[in-house]
Design a protein around this motif. Structure first.
Motif, mmCIF file in Angstrom:
data_model
loop_
_atom_site.group_PDB
_atom_site.id
_atom_site.type_symbol
_atom_site.label_atom_id
_atom_site.label_comp_id
_atom_site.label_asym_id
_atom_site.label_seq_id
_atom_site.Cartn_x
_atom_site.Cartn_y
_atom_site.Cartn_z
ATOM 1 N N LYS A 1 28.706 -70.962 37.498
ATOM 2 C CA LYS A 1 27.696 -70.538 36.506
ATOM 3 C C LYS A 1 26.538 -71.548 36.496
ATOM 4 C CE LYS A 1 31.345 -68.714 33.619
ATOM 5 N NZ LYS A 1 32.189 -69.043 32.471
ATOM 6 N N GLU A 2 26.882 -72.815 36.621
ATOM 7 C CA GLU A 2 25.850 -73.856 36.681
ATOM 8 C C GLU A 2 25.054 -73.733 37.989
ATOM 9 O OE1 GLU A 2 24.596 -75.897 34.768
ATOM 10 O OE2 GLU A 2 23.839 -77.653 35.854
ATOM 11 N N VAL A 3 25.750 -73.444 39.082
ATOM 12 C CA VAL A 3 25.065 -73.246 40.369
ATOM 13 C C VAL A 3 24.040 -72.123 40.227
ATOM 14 C CG1 VAL A 3 25.360 -72.482 42.763
ATOM 15 C CG2 VAL A 3 26.997 -74.100 41.757
ATOM 16 N N SER A 4 24.474 -71.027 39.621
ATOM 17 C CA SER A 4 23.590 -69.877 39.459
ATOM 18 C C SER A 4 22.350 -70.264 38.655
ATOM 19 C CB SER A 4 24.361 -68.754 38.755
ATOM 20 O OG SER A 4 23.812 -67.515 39.069
ATOM 21 N N ARG A 5 22.580 -71.004 37.577
ATOM 22 C CA ARG A 5 21.468 -71.410 36.718
ATOM 23 C C ARG A 5 20.476 -72.297 37.495
ATOM 24 N NH1 ARG A 5 19.688 -75.233 34.140
ATOM 25 N NH2 ARG A 5 21.317 -76.732 34.693
ATOM 26 N N VAL B 1 20.004 -72.658 40.863
ATOM 27 C CA VAL B 1 19.277 -72.045 41.988
ATOM 28 C C VAL B 1 18.273 -71.013 41.484
ATOM 29 C CG1 VAL B 1 21.115 -72.536 43.639
ATOM 30 C CG2 VAL B 1 21.026 -70.276 42.549
ATOM 31 N N LYS B 2 18.609 -70.353 40.401
ATOM 32 C CA LYS B 2 17.644 -69.425 39.796
ATOM 33 C C LYS B 2 16.395 -70.197 39.350
ATOM 34 C CE LYS B 2 15.699 -66.139 37.398
ATOM 35 N NZ LYS B 2 15.943 -65.964 36.016
ATOM 36 N N ALA B 3 16.617 -71.323 38.688
ATOM 37 C CA ALA B 3 15.483 -72.117 38.194
ATOM 38 C C ALA B 3 14.599 -72.563 39.351
ATOM 39 C CB ALA B 3 15.997 -73.317 37.411
ATOM 40 N N LYS B 4 15.193 -72.741 40.513
ATOM 41 C CA LYS B 4 14.407 -73.198 41.667
ATOM 42 C C LYS B 4 13.814 -72.042 42.464
ATOM 43 C CE LYS B 4 16.358 -77.688 42.008
ATOM 44 N NZ LYS B 4 17.150 -78.690 42.667
ATOM 45 N N GLY B 5 14.038 -70.823 42.029
ATOM 46 C CA GLY B 5 13.367 -69.683 42.647
ATOM 47 C C GLY B 5 14.183 -68.875 43.632
ATOM 48 N N ALA B 6 15.514 -69.086 43.687
ATOM 49 C CA ALA B 6 16.327 -68.221 44.556
ATOM 50 C C ALA B 6 16.180 -66.778 44.079
ATOM 51 C CB ALA B 6 17.789 -68.648 44.520
ATOM 52 N N PHE B 7 16.174 -65.878 45.023
ATOM 53 C CA PHE B 7 15.896 -64.480 44.722
ATOM 54 C C PHE B 7 17.146 -63.727 44.262
ATOM 55 C CE2 PHE B 7 15.638 -60.115 46.372
ATOM 56 C CZ PHE B 7 14.547 -59.661 45.640
ATOM 57 N N LEU B 8 18.279 -64.116 44.834
ATOM 58 C CA LEU B 8 19.503 -63.331 44.638
ATOM 59 C C LEU B 8 20.704 -64.255 44.782
ATOM 60 C CD1 LEU B 8 20.378 -60.287 44.497
ATOM 61 C CD2 LEU B 8 20.396 -60.295 46.989
ATOM 62 N N HIS B 9 21.745 -64.009 44.013
ATOM 63 C CA HIS B 9 22.965 -64.819 44.135
ATOM 64 C C HIS B 9 24.113 -63.899 44.529
ATOM 65 C CE1 HIS B 9 25.725 -68.125 42.199
ATOM 66 N NE2 HIS B 9 25.753 -68.125 43.518
ATOM 67 N N ASN B 10 24.836 -64.324 45.547
ATOM 68 C CA ASN B 10 25.956 -63.532 46.060
ATOM 69 C C ASN B 10 27.236 -64.359 45.917
ATOM 70 O OD1 ASN B 10 27.714 -61.928 47.574
ATOM 71 N ND2 ASN B 10 26.937 -62.655 49.550
ATOM 72 N N VAL B 11 28.022 -64.052 44.888
ATOM 73 C CA VAL B 11 29.287 -64.762 44.696
ATOM 74 C C VAL B 11 30.374 -63.971 45.414
ATOM 75 C CG1 VAL B 11 30.989 -65.594 43.039
ATOM 76 C CG2 VAL B 11 28.556 -65.713 42.492
ATOM 77 N N MET B 12 30.977 -64.611 46.419
ATOM 78 C CA MET B 12 31.957 -63.923 47.272
ATOM 79 C C MET B 12 33.350 -64.506 47.028
ATOM 80 S SD MET B 12 29.870 -64.228 50.855
ATOM 81 C CE MET B 12 30.020 -65.979 50.854
ATOM 82 N N PRO B 13 34.372 -63.683 47.200
ATOM 83 C CA PRO B 13 35.728 -64.225 47.007
ATOM 84 C C PRO B 13 36.164 -65.085 48.192
ATOM 85 C CG PRO B 13 35.827 -61.924 47.693
ATOM 86 C CD PRO B 13 34.365 -62.251 47.517
ATOM 87 N N LEU B 14 36.890 -66.153 47.903
ATOM 88 C CA LEU B 14 37.501 -66.944 48.972
ATOM 89 C C LEU B 14 38.474 -66.063 49.755
ATOM 90 C CD1 LEU B 14 38.291 -69.763 50.248
ATOM 91 C CD2 LEU B 14 40.165 -69.788 48.585
#
Ligand code: CLF
Ligand code: SF4
Length: 503
Positions: free
Chosen positions: A237-241, A243-256
């Motif tokens: 959740k922190e990663v998402s926050r 990278v979003k703040a830095k302008g990433a367009f999309l987040h893809n959380v994938m299962p291990l």
């Protein structure tokens, strides 16, 4: 309250589907400039809707890697294994270009060429960039896409921009070196091996710098994260926050993906992957911060075709004809096919925008009743955004969630092929039982056709089979079935299942 169904994502003039969680669709993208929408309109990974219509391919030109992840073991010649890092043959740039041209001519829906391994593309910069250079000249109608762990990224941003690569994926599993030390045993940095927390610290710094540099140059950046229960689950959740703040367009959380037979550290140590529920809950939690990709198929580094299918075997080097391909002619044909796809998407959008399935009458009739509950429905489809696959032929089901407000795509579930001809018919029951387990939580299965036996077993498991919406747009059909469930009184919080409707 009404249930509004809009089937398109990026290309919808009004801003796409109303879902907050459907990949690169959703109203969160409505504010995007037209130029960006044009970039993602036919990219099957960057746009949820595009993945129903367009294909991607990977060429495996990058064998080396500059870091080690605990979930990775690069494998060759394993044609049945579909996970990142697996390939059948590593290609030279010349061979790769030949293959791309052949695929582009044979599969005009293929719009994106990605380099994603089997190692790290940017740890093999000459091979990767030479492939892109040749392709940007020979096949200018193909979008170029690269995926990297980010370690070498800052030093190669200028090259990436020079080769007109508009889509970059960075795998970022953490922004905290203490978490990173549990995922990366070492990196190769400045000609030496660095281990432990220090390794993670360097990797994270490089990833973040690379992300900022790409965003500053207008490149669309997607961040992939591998969800590793007990290691980085909450932390994502922190990663998402960040990278979003830095302008990433999309987040893809994938299962291990971790099985002992893969030979990875996590696989051998018994580290488990997340359940469907854990993955979905985390994607929802991250979606509060940014657009989420939920249709990733974690494809091989030599995958060819629509997401979820792999036609790589058809285009192995020994099968490529020596005959020179007239790419100008192929490009003209591709343009025609793309125009036809866009016309069909526009027609679907228009039909869907007129489809307002009202459940207002239900809530009006019973004003004191709570809002109808959400329902998961599984869909068998071969693409095109339609319900067009026989239940027994499905290798995966797309899962949609219907609610009083919208219909949203939330993921896919892979299954074994239930019916593949006489030889496997004896195993049918076992495979069917597995399929039913995989569909846990779904109350309806929509498909074009279904046999008597699976029909009965699905019903017995509380899942309503439904073949009444064959060849209809998926979201529209899901909305209609949801409305019918409401009319049958099956949507109250403590209510029954759709199975009762079809019984
Ligand atoms: Fe390939 Fe990745 Fe480009 Fe897509 S895949 S390099 S962005 S063209 Fe897509 Fe495959 Fe998921 Fe990757 S489904 S693993 S996200
Ligand atoms: Fe494997 Fe990719 Fe990690 Fe390298 S960066 S170890 S290729 S998963």
């Amino acid at each position: 309250m009404e249930l509004k169904v809009i089937s398109d994502a990026a290309g919808a003039p009004g801003g796409g589907c109303a879902s907050s969680g459907c990949g690169a669709g959703g109203e969160k993208l409505a504010h995007l400039p037209e130029a960006i929408r044009a970039k993602i309109n036919n990219h099957p990974c960057f746009s949820d809707d595009a993945h129903h219509h367009y294909a991607r391919m990977h060429v495996a030109v990058a064998p080396a890697c500059n870091i080690q992840c605990h979930y990775c073991n690069r494998k060759y010649d394993c044609s049945n294994e579909s996970r990142p890092g697996v390939v059948s043959e590593v290609l030279t740039p010349d061979q790769a270009v030949k293959k791309v041209v052949a695929v582009a001519a044979a599969i005009p829906q293929m719009t994106v060429l990605g380099i994603a391994g089997p190692g790290d593309p940017l740890a093999n910069p000459q091979r990767t960039l030479e492939t892109f250079r040749q392709l940007s000249e020979k096949a200018p109608d193909i979008k170029l896409c690269v995926s990297t762990n980010g370690l070498a990224l800052p030093g190669l941003v200028d090259e990436i921009c020079k080769h007109n690569i508009e889509h970059v994926t960075i795998t970022i599993n953490c922004v905290d070196p203490d978490v990173g030390a549990k995922i990366y045993p070492w990196i190769f940095w400045n000609n030496r091996r660095v281990t432990g927390r220090k390794a993670a610290e360097i990797l994270i710094a490089q990833q973040q710098e690379g992300l900022e540099m790409l965003v500053a140059r207008g490149v669309l950046v997607k961040v992939n994260s591998v969800l590793i229960p007990g290691v980085n689950a909450e932390h994502l959740k922190e990663v998402s926050r960040v990278v979003k703040a830095k302008g990433a367009f999309l987040h893809n959380v994938m299962p291990l993906i971790a099985e002992p037979e893969h030979g990875t550290f996590y696989g051998l140590m018994g580290q488990r992957g997340p359940t469907n529920e854990e993955l979905s809950a985390l994607q929802d939690a991250c979606a509060g911060d940014m657009a989420m990709m939920r249709h990733c198929r974690q494809c091989r580094a030599d995958a060819v075709g629509m997401l979820g299918e792999d036609r790589g075997d058809e285009f192995k080097l020994d099968k490529l004809s020596e005959q020179e391909i007239d790419y100008a002619a192929a490009m003209a044909r591709r343009a025609e096919v793309h125009a036809a796809i866009e016309a069909s998407r526009a027609a679907q959008r228009n039909a869907s925008s007129e489809t307002f399935v009202s459940i207002a009458s239900l809530t009006r009739r019973r004003p004191t009743r709570p809002e109808p509950r959400r329902v998961l429905m599984a869909v068998a489809t071969t693409g095109g955004g339609l319900i067009n696959q026989h239940f027994g032929h499905a290798r995966e089901f797309l899962v949609y969630e219907a609610s009083a407000n919208d219909v949203r795509f939330i993921g896919h579930r892979k299954v074994d092929l239930y019916c593949s001809g006489d030889e496997t018919c004896g195993d049918g029951e076992t495979v069917l039982a597995k399929t039913i387990r995989v569909l846990d939580g779904c109350e309806v299965v929509l498909c074009s056709r279904i046999g008597y036996e699976p029909w009965g077993q699905l019903e017995a498991a509380g899942i309503a089979p439904n073949g009444e919406h064959a060849m209809e747009p998926i979201e529209d059909a899901v909305a209609v079935v949801y409305r019918e469930m409401g009319e049958a009184g099956l949507l109250e919080r403590s209510g029954g299942t759709a199975h009762r409707m079809s019984a």
